[in-house]
Scaffold this motif. Structure first.
Motif, PDB file in Angstrom:
ATOM      1  N   ILE A  18      47.768  36.082 -14.032  1.00  0.00           N
ATOM      2  CA  ILE A  18      47.918  34.621 -14.011  1.00  0.00           C
ATOM      3  C   ILE A  18      48.733  34.146 -12.815  1.00  0.00           C
ATOM      4  O   ILE A  18      48.302  33.230 -12.118  1.00  0.00           O
ATOM      5  CB  ILE A  18      48.497  34.123 -15.357  1.00  0.00           C
ATOM      6  N   PRO A  19      49.902  34.770 -12.514  1.00  0.00           N
ATOM      7  CA  PRO A  19      50.615  34.316 -11.313  1.00  0.00           C
ATOM      8  C   PRO A  19      49.785  34.493 -10.043  1.00  0.00           C
ATOM      9  O   PRO A  19      49.766  33.604  -9.184  1.00  0.00           O
ATOM     10  CB  PRO A  19      51.857  35.211 -11.266  1.00  0.00           C
ATOM     11  N   LEU A  20      49.070  35.601  -9.927  1.00  0.00           N
ATOM     12  CA  LEU A  20      48.277  35.821  -8.714  1.00  0.00           C
ATOM     13  C   LEU A  20      47.157  34.795  -8.606  1.00  0.00           C
ATOM     14  O   LEU A  20      46.908  34.236  -7.537  1.00  0.00           O
ATOM     15  CB  LEU A  20      47.707  37.250  -8.710  1.00  0.00           C
ATOM     16  N   LEU A  21      46.510  34.531  -9.731  1.00  0.00           N
ATOM     17  CA  LEU A  21      45.452  33.524  -9.747  1.00  0.00           C
ATOM     18  C   LEU A  21      46.031  32.157  -9.402  1.00  0.00           C
ATOM     19  O   LEU A  21      45.434  31.383  -8.642  1.00  0.00           O
ATOM     20  CB  LEU A  21      44.793  33.494 -11.125  1.00  0.00           C
ATOM     21  N   SER A  22      47.224  31.873  -9.931  1.00  0.00           N
ATOM     22  CA  SER A  22      47.868  30.584  -9.662  1.00  0.00           C
ATOM     23  C   SER A  22      48.135  30.420  -8.178  1.00  0.00           C
ATOM     24  O   SER A  22      47.896  29.360  -7.602  1.00  0.00           O
ATOM     25  CB  SER A  22      49.181  30.466 -10.431  1.00  0.00           C
ATOM     26  N   ILE A  23      48.638  31.502  -7.549  1.00  0.00           N
ATOM     27  CA  ILE A  23      48.953  31.430  -6.123  1.00  0.00           C
ATOM     28  C   ILE A  23      47.668  31.237  -5.328  1.00  0.00           C
ATOM     29  O   ILE A  23      47.611  30.426  -4.399  1.00  0.00           O
ATOM     30  CB  ILE A  23      49.720  32.697  -5.685  1.00  0.00           C
ATOM     31  N   ALA A  24      46.615  31.939  -5.728  1.00  0.00           N
ATOM     32  CA  ALA A  24      45.339  31.790  -5.027  1.00  0.00           C
ATOM     33  C   ALA A  24      44.835  30.352  -5.129  1.00  0.00           C
ATOM     34  O   ALA A  24      44.380  29.759  -4.143  1.00  0.00           O
ATOM     35  CB  ALA A  24      44.309  32.766  -5.601  1.00  0.00           C
ATOM     36  N   LEU A  25      44.931  29.777  -6.318  1.00  0.00           N
ATOM     37  CA  LEU A  25      44.472  28.395  -6.496  1.00  0.00           C
ATOM     38  C   LEU A  25      45.332  27.427  -5.691  1.00  0.00           C
ATOM     39  O   LEU A  25      44.832  26.456  -5.114  1.00  0.00           O
ATOM     40  CB  LEU A  25      44.499  28.018  -7.983  1.00  0.00           C
ATOM     41  N   ALA A  26      46.650  27.711  -5.629  1.00  0.00           N
ATOM     42  CA  ALA A  26      47.545  26.848  -4.854  1.00  0.00           C
ATOM     43  C   ALA A  26      47.161  26.882  -3.381  1.00  0.00           C
ATOM     44  O   ALA A  26      47.117  25.842  -2.710  1.00  0.00           O
ATOM     45  CB  ALA A  26      48.993  27.286  -5.039  1.00  0.00           C
ATOM     46  N   LEU A  27      46.853  28.078  -2.885  1.00  0.00           N
ATOM     47  CA  LEU A  27      46.445  28.196  -1.488  1.00  0.00           C
ATOM     48  C   LEU A  27      45.115  27.475  -1.257  1.00  0.00           C
ATOM     49  O   LEU A  27      44.903  26.846  -0.211  1.00  0.00           O
ATOM     50  CB  LEU A  27      46.333  29.671  -1.075  1.00  0.00           C
ATOM     51  N   ALA A  28      44.233  27.524  -2.244  1.00  0.00           N
ATOM     52  CA  ALA A  28      42.962  26.809  -2.115  1.00  0.00           C
ATOM     53  C   ALA A  28      43.213  25.301  -2.039  1.00  0.00           C
ATOM     54  O   ALA A  28      42.637  24.603  -1.197  1.00  0.00           O
ATOM     55  CB  ALA A  28      42.054  27.149  -3.293  1.00  0.00           C
ATOM     56  N   ALA A  29      44.105  24.812  -2.892  1.00  0.00           N
ATOM     57  CA  ALA A  29      44.428  23.381  -2.864  1.00  0.00           C
ATOM     58  C   ALA A  29      45.082  23.021  -1.532  1.00  0.00           C
ATOM     59  O   ALA A  29      44.793  21.972  -0.941  1.00  0.00           O
ATOM     60  CB  ALA A  29      45.355  23.026  -4.026  1.00  0.00           C
ATOM     61  N   GLY A  30      45.951  23.911  -1.034  1.00  0.00           N
ATOM     62  CA  GLY A  30      46.584  23.681   0.261  1.00  0.00           C
ATOM     63  C   GLY A  30      45.556  23.632   1.373  1.00  0.00           C
ATOM     64  O   GLY A  30      45.655  22.820   2.295  1.00  0.00           O
ATOM     65  N   ALA A  31      44.525  24.476   1.263  1.00  0.00           N
ATOM     66  CA  ALA A  31      43.473  24.494   2.276  1.00  0.00           C
ATOM     67  C   ALA A  31      42.774  23.143   2.339  1.00  0.00           C
ATOM     68  O   ALA A  31      42.435  22.654   3.416  1.00  0.00           O
ATOM     69  CB  ALA A  31      42.463  25.604   1.968  1.00  0.00           C
ATOM     70  N   VAL A  32      42.582  22.531   1.167  1.00  0.00           N
ATOM     71  CA  VAL A  32      41.933  21.214   1.140  1.00  0.00           C
ATOM     72  C   VAL A  32      42.778  20.189   1.904  1.00  0.00           C
ATOM     73  O   VAL A  32      42.267  19.422   2.725  1.00  0.00           O
ATOM     74  CB  VAL A  32      41.710  20.758  -0.322  1.00  0.00           C
ATOM     75  N   VAL A  33      44.109  20.209   1.655  1.00  0.00           N
ATOM     76  CA  VAL A  33      44.995  19.264   2.350  1.00  0.00           C
ATOM     77  C   VAL A  33      44.955  19.521   3.857  1.00  0.00           C
ATOM     78  O   VAL A  33      44.834  18.587   4.656  1.00  0.00           O
ATOM     79  CB  VAL A  33      46.443  19.380   1.830  1.00  0.00           C
TER      80      VAL A  33
END
Lengths: 365, 307
Positions: A18-33
């Protein structure tokens, strides 16, 4: 009806996945910004993630950035164990740097054989006193420590400015706001040849061991954990909330102060602006991601330290401010918070069940 | 009254306005039981949004609308995490501030040093001529007048309407409110978003009225000061005015002393508003404890029907 139901026990793999998935999703959201702001996210992430762990030099610099994060992370973690929010590690770090500079530059001890030890002690004491001010208000007058520690960060930064623009300004600095350079004997030495990894890292690891032993193997640690779990019950058993609050805030401030000693005396060699790009705030994320486990703090600090190093190279190659790193850290924090909840619960549809009474997962207050 | 005193008092009102907006907003969120430590971040992001949109459109009202929307949107993240997912509110708010601070510095890098336009002083006819009060209160810009209006409206909504009753019930006893048929989550979302919108107005005031520029981290802790003032105000919009203008007064006085060319060091003077806020917080904490004026009972406690 859709409801969140608490799981009896989270899946064993969930605590990693879950933490790894969370970090991956955060980076994906950051990529959008990044993409919306006209920055190529792939190029940015190549820098951000490639630099820190891609070379021997990178790993060394990552450890340099991880050092203050381990110490400030502990400074947030310890009070959090008692449900106190120390959001002031940034200011306590600055005071540590001030204390170190004072000892190194303005006392005869700065040129003596014990200069290094004295600088470390002075920085830790300064950080401890700074945190104790907020701790005392909390312990005796019940003043919200979240807000006081935070406001004191601004005061500490202005105090540094005051010193380096005023009384402590080096006449030889040609008008730049810098203190004089520390005498060589007052500087923490680099411990790995060819890198800037300094004695502070060793001290930080020692601190991790001491904190771990103190928390889990001593009566004091037991009391702290009991107070954290149930302050009211703790009071009935005669534990002194005041004494514990003062002590834990003092220790926290000393640890953050030590981080400041490292930045001033090993890395910069002087008191100056920008000793910390926000380590004291990142510390909150470090402590949280580590689930308030002091050993896990080391791992998380290295990961987030790497992110800071990546931010440095991002600054050079794409001209992006270090703020990109703070933005990503904020996103990681969001997604991890959300992920934690989903790890502890399962989504139930159309079924009703009496949920067992529980305290939050890893929740501090 | 000497013109200098009037000028300082007018400056106090201006300096107090952004924190007043933010404090009013946070009062709504906390009255509904949600602590939002993201105020600083929402103000910063909104300051940038207001400045950028004003610069593009040359219309500060469109900028203010964008800033309010930005604050509102960011607050939705906090509402989702803390109300829907029942995550820890302190952590979620801090995450919001860290995220929004970083994002505003990143997205705002092109706006640093760009000359901005913004709200102009618009004296209110007749009122502006009142001795003393006129120059202090009624020769300001429109956003300041909007803040005057926001205070009684906030008070009226909280204490004299059915909405206000529901908000206070949700913040004090969510179980009872739920039993009465109030949708706890809906009320909390609404209040957190209202808080974000008001913080957004405070942010845009900083970048389009108080100054006409964008600087990284230009809120300089005003969001945290607003959180302290909520406690000083005992969650009451009318007392928020007192707190905000006291803060503004210290700020204005400090700037005035600097301008007169004192021997006091600049950076020590700049500490005054923060030191003052801590002192006020200490006093307010003792007072609320003595008079038993309380924190909303359910503040920062997630609510769930089954739990």
């Amino acid at each position: 009806m859709i409801a969140l139901e608490r799981r009896e026990a989270p899946h064993p793999w969930a605590s990693f996945a879950i933490p790894l998935l969370s970090i991956a999703l955060a980076l994906a959201a950051g990529a959008v910004v990044l993409w919306l702001a006209g920055v190529n996210p792939l190029a940015a992430y190549a820098d951000l993630l490639g630099e820190p762990f891609g070379s021997g030099f990178g790993i060394g610099e990552t450890l340099v950035k991880a050092t203050p994060l381990i110490l400030t992370g502990l400074a947030v973690l310890l009070p959090a164990r008692m449900k106190l929010w120390n959001i002031g590690a940034e200011g306590q770090l600055q005071l540590g740097a001030i204390g170190a500079a004072w000892m190194a530059l303005f006392t005869p001890i700065g040129h003596s054989a014990v200069a290094m030890l004295a600088v470390v002690v002075a920085g830790m004491v300064a950080g401890a006193l700074w945190a104790l001010a907020a701790g005392a208000l909390r312990a005796w007058l019940d003043v919200n420590e979240t807000i006081t520690t935070l406001l004191m960060n601004y005061i500490a930064l202005l105090f540094v400015d005051h010193l380096i623009y005023g009384p402590w300004k080096d006449p030889a600095s040609r008008g730049f706001p810098l203190s004089a350079t520390f005498p060589q004997g007052a500087r923490l030495p680099f411990i790995i040849p060819g890198t800037r990894v300094h004695l502070g890292l060793l001290l930080a690891l020692v601190a991790v061991v001491i904190v771990t032993v103190a928390l889990y193997r001593t009566r004091w640690g037991l009391e702290v954990r009991v107070i954290g779990d149930n302050p009211r019950a703790a009071r009935y058993t005669g534990m002194s909330l005041v004494r514990h609050t003062l002590l834990i805030m003092g220790i926290a401030g000393a640890l953050a102060g030590l981080a400041g000693v490292g930045e001033a005396s090993a890395i910069a060699g002087r008191l100056q602006r920008g000793l910390s790009p926000g380590y004291g705030y990142t510390a909150i994320i470090v402590a949280w991601l580590a689930k308030l486990n002091p050993v896990a703090v080391v791992i998380v600090a290295v990961l987030l330290g790497g992110l800071y190093l990546g931010g440095d190279s991002l600054q050079i190659s794409l001209g992006l401010p270090i703020a990109v790193v703070n933005m990503l850290q904020g996103l990681i924090f969001f997604f991890v918070l959300g992920g934690e909840v989903l790890a502890g619960y399962r989504v139930a549809i159309g079924r009703r069940r009496v949920a067992p009474i529980s305290t939050g997962s890893g929740a501090v207050r | 009254m000497s013109p200098v005193t009037a000028a300082v008092l007018a400056a106090a009102v201006r300096a107090g306005t952004p924190v007043l907006f933010a404090t009013l907003g946070e009062i709504f969120a906390e009255r509904a039981g949600v602590l939002n430590l993201g105020v600083e971040g929402m103000m910063l992001a909104s300051a940038l949004a207001g400045f950028a949109v004003t610069a593009r459109t040359s219309n500060p009202w469109i900028g203010a609308a964008a800033a309010a929307a930005a604050g509102g949107c960011l607050s939705v993240i906090h509402a989702f995490l803390s109300v829907t997912l029942r995550a820890n509110q302190v952590a979620s708010g801090l995450a919001l501030t860290i995220f929004a601070t970083g994002m505003s510095a990143f997205l705002g890098r092109g706006y640093v040093g760009v000359p901005g336009s913004g709200f102009q002083s618009a004296p209110i006819p007749l009122f502006a001529q009142i001795p003393v009060l006129g120059p202090v209160l009624f020769q300001q810009d429109p956003l300041v007048y909007l803040s005057y209006a926001a205070v009684p409206v906030a008070w009226y909504v909280l204490y004299r309407t059915r909405w206000g009753l529901e908000i206070r019930a949700v913040g004090e006893q969510p179980e009872a409110a739920d039993a009465m048929g109030v949708d706890v989550a809906r009320v909390r979302y609404a209040c957190v978003i209202a808080g974000g919108v008001l913080a957004g107005l405070g942010g845009t005031f900083l970048s389009t009225a108080y100054t006409s520029m964008w600087i990284e981290n230009m809120t300089a802790g005003r969001g945290w000061i607003a959180l302290a003032l909520v406690i000083f105000a005992t969650w009451d919009p009318l007392r928020a005015v007192v707190g905000a203008y006291l803060f503004g007064g210290v700020n204005a006085l400090q700037l005035h002393i600097q301008a007169t060319g004192t021997s006091l060091p600049t950076y020590l003077l700049l500490m005054a508003p923060y030191v003052f806020t801590i002192v006020v917080l200490v006093i307010a904490t003792q007072e609320t404890a003595r008079k038993r004026l309380g924190t909303p009972a359910a503040l920062s406690v997630p609510y769930s029907r089954t739990g």
